[in-house]
Enzyme design. Structure first.
Site, PDB file in Angstrom:
ATOM      1  N   HIS A 152      59.290  37.691  37.304  1.00 36.45           N
ATOM      2  CA  HIS A 152      59.702  36.396  36.760  1.00 36.45           C
ATOM      3  C   HIS A 152      58.645  35.862  35.796  1.00 36.45           C
ATOM      4  O   HIS A 152      57.509  36.345  35.763  1.00 36.45           O
ATOM      5  CB  HIS A 152      59.917  35.377  37.884  1.00 36.45           C
ATOM      6  CG  HIS A 152      61.203  35.563  38.625  1.00 36.45           C
ATOM      7  ND1 HIS A 152      61.365  36.523  39.594  1.00 36.45           N
ATOM      8  CD2 HIS A 152      62.394  34.914  38.537  1.00 36.45           C
ATOM      9  CE1 HIS A 152      62.605  36.457  40.076  1.00 36.45           C
ATOM     10  NE2 HIS A 152      63.240  35.491  39.448  1.00 36.45           N
ATOM     11  N   LYS A 156      56.973  30.249  37.446  1.00 34.54           N
ATOM     12  CA  LYS A 156      57.689  30.199  38.726  1.00 34.54           C
ATOM     13  C   LYS A 156      56.690  29.916  39.838  1.00 34.54           C
ATOM     14  O   LYS A 156      55.641  30.566  39.926  1.00 34.54           O
ATOM     15  CB  LYS A 156      58.425  31.511  38.982  1.00 34.54           C
ATOM     16  CG  LYS A 156      59.286  31.491  40.241  1.00 34.54           C
ATOM     17  CD  LYS A 156      60.181  32.718  40.321  1.00 34.54           C
ATOM     18  CE  LYS A 156      60.979  32.748  41.618  1.00 34.54           C
ATOM     19  NZ  LYS A 156      61.841  31.554  41.773  1.00 34.54           N
TER      20      LYS A 156
END
EC number: 1.17.1.8
Length: 263
Positions: A152, A156
């Site tokens: 990601h 995040k």
């Protein structure tokens, strides 16, 4: 349906706002942000033609606007309390914020059922990601040696991702328990083998330029199988969000996972 968006200045929340505006049967009636500078969304150049109030207090928004549904994409720190507040006000919820414990989900489900309202929490709203999880669940029955690599963007906040955890949970339902790796393996650097769930290893990558990606890698004697899903743009999640908002009208409980409302 009259829809409010919580966390509208975040990347996902911003995309949800645009999605609600595109959908003919959805009406954007309010947005929420932590300590907003604006009182109306039309103070933002991109939305200058709109007339939608901006709130900094969730309860105030719920009581004043009385939306049919709130879509929440905030942070793990406030996701649970936000969802609880929404449901306690008798308002439907669609939640993409991750980091919920099984106990929290159970409590929120009880509130939804007591209020007879629909809600959905999903770690991933991309249909392709849901299919990846379902394929992995089926494969785990035949390939118990498996590891997950999730990748990601570096903003995040939680690791491993909700999608990775949900994938592991689903595979554990069909997979024979195997503790992955050598019985006497040694980590020369702590954490090198990743997190462990039911004997499976989960590895989290955080880098700029990424959006949301996951590989489920299976190994067996003489063969391997890799199942991968990539979200290159947050638009990939929006059809699932819109579907979930509409689906809450038919529910009187809380559903965990987009796969549970797909035909």
């Amino acid at each position: 349906m009259r829809v409010a968006v919580s966390g509208f200045k975040g990347r996902m929340g911003h995309e949800v706002v645009k999605t609600v505006l595109r959908e003919a049967d959805l009406e954007l009636v309010a947005v929420l942000d932590h300590e907003p500078k604006e009182k109306n969304i039309n103070e933002i150049v991109e939305f200058s033609s709109l007339d939608v109030p901006v709130f900094g207090n969730l309860s105030e928004m719920l009581e004043e606007i009385k939306p049919d549904c709130v879509v929440d994409f905030t942070t793990p720190k406030v996701g649970y309390s936000n969802t609880k507040t929404i449901l306690e006000h008798g308002v439907r919820a669609v939640v993409g914020t991750t980091g919920f414990t099984p106990e929290q989900i159970s409590e929120l489900r009880s509130i939804a059922e007591s209020k007879k309202i629909g809600a959905l929490i999903a770690p991933n709203f991309a249909v392709g990601a849901v299919l990846m999880m379902q394929f992995a669940q089926k494969a785990a029955k035949y390939f118990p040696n498996v590891e997950i690599i999730e990748l990601h963007h570096d903003n995040k906040l939680d690791a491993p991702s909700g999608t990775a955890v949900k994938t592991a949970e689903m595979m554990a339902e069909t997979r024979e328990f195997v503790k992955q790796g050598a019985a006497d393996e040694v980590e020369l650097i702590e954490g090198a083998r990743g997190a462990e769930y039911e004997g499976m290893r989960i590895h989290s990558v955080r880098l700029p330029g990424l959006v949301a990606h996951q590989e489920v890698i299976f190994g067996a004697e003489g063969q391997g199988l890799t199942i991968r899903h990539d979200s290159y743009d947050r638009i990939s999640f929006m059809s699932g969000v819109a579907l979930s908002v509409r689906k809450t009208k038919e529910l009187e409980t809380l559903i965990y996972g987009l796969e549970n409302i797909l035909d």
